[in-house]
Every structure is written in structure tokens, then in C-alpha cells.
Design a protein around this motif. Structure first.
Motif, PDB file in Angstrom:
ATOM      1  N   GLN A 295       0.827  -1.214   0.000  1.00 20.38           N
ATOM      2  CA  GLN A 295       0.000   0.000   0.000  1.00 20.38           C
ATOM      3  C   GLN A 295       0.862   1.264   0.000  1.00 20.38           C
ATOM      4  N   ILE A 296       1.941   1.237   0.732  1.00 20.30           N
ATOM      5  CA  ILE A 296       2.810   2.420   0.804  1.00 20.30           C
ATOM      6  C   ILE A 296       3.598   2.599  -0.489  1.00 20.30           C
ATOM      7  N   ILE A 297       4.155   1.523  -1.009  1.00 16.15           N
ATOM      8  CA  ILE A 297       4.981   1.619  -2.211  1.00 16.15           C
ATOM      9  C   ILE A 297       4.191   2.231  -3.362  1.00 16.15           C
ATOM     10  N   ARG A 298       2.927   1.855  -3.498  1.00 14.73           N
ATOM     11  CA  ARG A 298       2.126   2.353  -4.620  1.00 14.73           C
ATOM     12  C   ARG A 298       1.848   3.849  -4.538  1.00 14.73           C
ATOM     13  N   ARG A 299       2.036   4.428  -3.365  1.00 14.13           N
ATOM     14  CA  ARG A 299       1.750   5.852  -3.210  1.00 14.13           C
ATOM     15  C   ARG A 299       2.994   6.728  -3.232  1.00 14.13           C
ATOM     16  N   LEU A 300       4.178   6.126  -3.288  1.00 13.87           N
ATOM     17  CA  LEU A 300       5.401   6.923  -3.231  1.00 13.87           C
ATOM     18  C   LEU A 300       5.525   7.785  -4.479  1.00 13.87           C
ATOM     19  N   ARG A 301       5.959   9.008  -4.291  1.00  9.21           N
ATOM     20  CA  ARG A 301       6.169   9.879  -5.453  1.00  9.21           C
ATOM     21  C   ARG A 301       7.470   9.511  -6.141  1.00  9.21           C
ATOM     22  N   ASN A 302       7.628   9.995  -7.368  1.00  8.28           N
ATOM     23  CA  ASN A 302       8.848   9.723  -8.123  1.00  8.28           C
ATOM     24  C   ASN A 302      10.068  10.222  -7.357  1.00  8.28           C
ATOM     25  N   GLY A 303      11.113   9.404  -7.355  1.00 11.31           N
ATOM     26  CA  GLY A 303      12.351   9.779  -6.675  1.00 11.31           C
ATOM     27  C   GLY A 303      12.467   9.266  -5.261  1.00 11.31           C
ATOM     28  N   VAL A 304      11.405   8.635  -4.738  1.00  8.42           N
ATOM     29  CA  VAL A 304      11.442   8.029  -3.406  1.00  8.42           C
ATOM     30  C   VAL A 304      11.390   6.515  -3.590  1.00  8.42           C
TER      31      VAL A 304
END
Length: 395
Positions: A295-304
Motif C-alpha cells: 500500500q505504501i509503495i504504490r503511493r510513493l512519489r517519483n524519486g522516493v
């Protein structure tokens, strides 16, 4: 249709790019979303499914003619990785008549799709990944986090009228992958071996990936296991989470961890039929960990980027979010409602130097449990990451 947060983002791409690629696992809702997108754009569309022989033959033999005579329509091509030679043709057709939103290309095998389309359509295509449902998407239809965790994020499985129908859906989904899809992707093994392989991966969910152990158990070579793992990753069945070890002068574990992406498929492969069975099963803790990480990985912005951290002397962190070469947030994930931290967690934070740290449990509460540590649930954690500028906000 369950509203998908990517819908608005893809709509923006369709207004600029001649082609949009939507990648993701089978049955995740790519076709439904694509048809909704062209409906919202009030533009007629033409749909081809390359798993159907007639559609495959039409495009393999007459693609240029079909596309040229339907310039006013958006052309949706499903399972486009089955006809890789079409990409150079699409490039020529786009350059001859460049219109935004002309093609929507759907694929369920990322590596083949990306390699061929990037070679031919660079600068002409925008890519988006559609994955199993996220918490906010499920909650829009009154589905709770525990139900999403148990059933997983495939829409048809999640919305099944009972757990019996959910189990039947998973049974057919896994059977299709074993008997058809994986062989087409390059895993040439018997159905029984593939079934054993998937079950072994399910039993290793959340553990360090040991190719030799898997190979010895299955009676196949180490390199074959590596190739199978790579194919399953390209098909969005599993995720490898890499360890963080840059600029750390300690003995660091350098093997990746393995997770099944969809928690529902994980539970099916363990033979679990109800949520109450899950809470009684040894896989429950690792399953919750993988669910939260996904769930967290899918929400990370580009570069994180996501990692885990583990040293040989016991320091361990379930998830570390890194920007550049700087660890930004450390995350400990517990199925227990008790947010007490072990020495390994506090040592990891000292090693990593993160000033923002979260311990995620099902209940949460956004409570400070010690300096620089917040106890929260997964929804609260995502809000924390949004406020730190590390996660994308869903509008």
C-alpha cells in the motif's frame, strides 16, 4: 466500476501523448478503466483483444489499414505484448498523423512491453501502472481495510458475494496463470512444478530470498529459479524488496526479501478460506507486513524508493524510504496492537539517521510513542508521508 485514482492522471496523459500504456497484472481492471477513459473523452473507440484469434490476425496482418481507416477513434489494444512487431508500425502511423489519445495499449508483462515500446515509441507514449486496489479505492465502495487485506485488491475477487466465491475466483485465477500465462512468458515447466513453486514462494513471503534453497527443494537449477523469479516479477505476481546498505559500515544482509503482491492470492495459496482462518495462521504477521508495504509503495512519489534494512547483529527495519542516498523515514510494521519497539528497531534508526519514524499497527492512533516515533495505522501512515512530501495525494 470501482473508481481508480489513476483515472484522472491517465486522462491528462491522453490529452497530450499519442499513446498511453497501462501496465498491470491480469484481472486488475485495465480494460474496464481504458473503456471508461475513452468514454470520458467522448471519443469513439475501437477495441482489440490480442488473446482472441480474430483480433490477433486482424492486427498482425492489417494493422496499418485498420488504424489508418479509423483515425478519428481511440484504438485500445489489449495484451499488446503478444504482438511486439506492431510497435514499429505504430511509430510510423503516429508520426504521420500525430493526435493525442490515439492509442491505449494494455499489457500484463512489463519487461517485454517496456523494451519494445520504448525502442519504437520513445517520446510518443506515457506509461502508467495499474495495480490491485488501494485502501482509498476500496473504501469508496464501503470495503474495510481488513476485508481488502484478506481478499486482496483484484476487483472481482474483492467484490465476490461470499468468501466461497472469492476462493473460487482465486482458484481459477491461479490455475490460469499456471496452465497458460506463465508458459507463454517463458516458464516451461509442468503445471505441478509451477503449482509447487508458487506455494513455496507463498511460504517464503516476507523472508529473505534464497535461490539455492528454492532450487534444491524443486529439483531445478539455481539459474532456472532466478529466471522464474524475474518472470513472475515482470508479470506483477511478486515483488523483490532490496536491502539498503549504501554508506553503512556494518555487516549488512544483502539478499532481497520476497513478497507476493496481492494478499488475496497469498492467502489462497496458504489454503485460507475466511478471515478468521487468517488470524489463526502463522503467515498472518508476514501477510500484514506485505500488505502495508505494498500500500505504501504504490503511493510513493517519483524519486522516493523503498528498501528494508537488516544487519548481522540484529538491527532490522521493515521498510526504509530513501530519497537520493538519504534515508528519510523508517517504518516498523506490527500485526500486534502493541506499538512497543525492540532494540533492533532503535538501533536501525541510529544507523540510518532517520528523524521521521513510524510504527504501523491495525489500530494506530497517530500517537507519539517516543521521540521521533509515531504509532499509526496504514491510512494514517500514508497521510504522514503525504505531509512529508514523500507520497502522492489522491485528489
Amino acid at each position: 466500476m470501482i473508481p481508480r485514482y489513476l483515472q484522472q492522471i491517465i486522462q491528462q496523459s491522453l490529452r497530450f501523448f499519442p499513446a498511453v500504456g497501462i501496465l498491470g497484472p491480469r484481472q486488475v481492471g485495465k480494460t474496464t478503466l481504458a473503456k471508461q477513459l475513452v468514454s470520458d473523452l467522448t471519443r469513439p473507440f475501437l477495441y482489440f483483444d490480442l488473446e482472441l484469434l480474430d483480433d490477433y490476425q486482424t492486427l498482425s496482418q492489417n494493422a496499418a489499414w485498420v488504424i489508418d481507416t479509423n483515425r478519428e477513434k481511440t484504438i485500445i489494444i489489449d495484451e499488446v505484448q503478444r504482438l511486439l512487431p506492431i510497435f514499429p508500425q505504430l511509430r510510423g502511423l503516429i508520426d504521420r498523423d500525430r493526435q493525442p489519445g490515439r492509442f491505449i495499449l494494455l499489457g500484463s508483462a512489463s519487461l517485454q512491453f517496456l523494451q519494445k515500446s520504448s525502442e519504437s515509441l520513445a517520446g510518443r507514449i506515457a506509461y502508467h501502472e495499474l495495480m490491485p486496489l488501494q485502501i482509498e479505492e476500496a473504501q469508496s465502495t464501503q470495503i474495510s481495510v481488513p476485508t481488502l487485506w484478506f481478499r486482496g485488491g483484484f476487483p472481482d475477487a474483492l467484490l465476490a458475494p461470499s468468501d466461497d466465491f472469492w476462493y473460487l475466483w482465486q482458484q481459477n485465477f491461479v490455475k490460469t496463470y499456471i496452465e497458460q500465462d506463465l508458459s507463454q512468458l517463458g516458464i516451461n515447466a509442468s503445471p505441478s512444478l509451477l503449482a509447487n513453486f508458487l506455494r513455496m514462494l507463498a511460504h517464503n513471503h516476507g523472508a529473505l530470498l534464497n535461490y539455492s534453497t528454492l532450487a534444491n527443494s524443486l529439483g531445478i537449477s539455481h539459474t532456472t529459479v532466478q529466471r522464474y523469479i524475474a518472470i513472475l516479477e515482470q508479470a506483477y505476481i511478486i515483488r523483490r524488496l532490496e536491502p539498503w546498505f549504501v554508506n553503512v559500515s556494518k555487516r549488512i544482509v544483502k539478499s532481497p526479501k520476497l513478497y507476493l503482491i496481492d494478499s488475496g492470492s497469498l492467502h489462497f495459496l496458504h489454503g485460507l478460506r475466511t478471515q478468521s482462518h487468517l488470524f489463526q495462521h502463522p503467515i498472518a504477521g508476514a501477510s500484514w507486513e506485505g500488505f502495508v508495504i505494498e500500500q505504501i509503495i504504490r503511493r510513493l512519489r517519483n524519486g522516493v524508493f523503498p528498501y528494508f534494512y537488516r544487519t548481522s547483529n540484529g538491527a532490522e527495519m521493515d521498510l526504509v524510504l530513501v530519497e537520493g542516498i538519504q534515508p528519510m523515514v523508517s517504518i516498523e510494521i506490527k500485526l500486534s496492537l502493541n506499538p512497543a519497539l525492540k532494540r533492533g528497531s532503535t538501533e536501525s534508526v541510529t544507523d540510518l539517521g532517520t528523524s521521521h519514524n513510524l510504527v504501523i499497527t491495525p489500530q494506530g492512533g497517530n500517537l507519539s510513542v517516543r521521540p521521533n516515533w509515531i504509532h499509526c495505522n496504514v491510512e494514517e501512515a500514508i497521510k504522514q508521508l503525504e505531509n512529508l512530501g514523500l507520497a502522492e495525494k489522491i485528489v
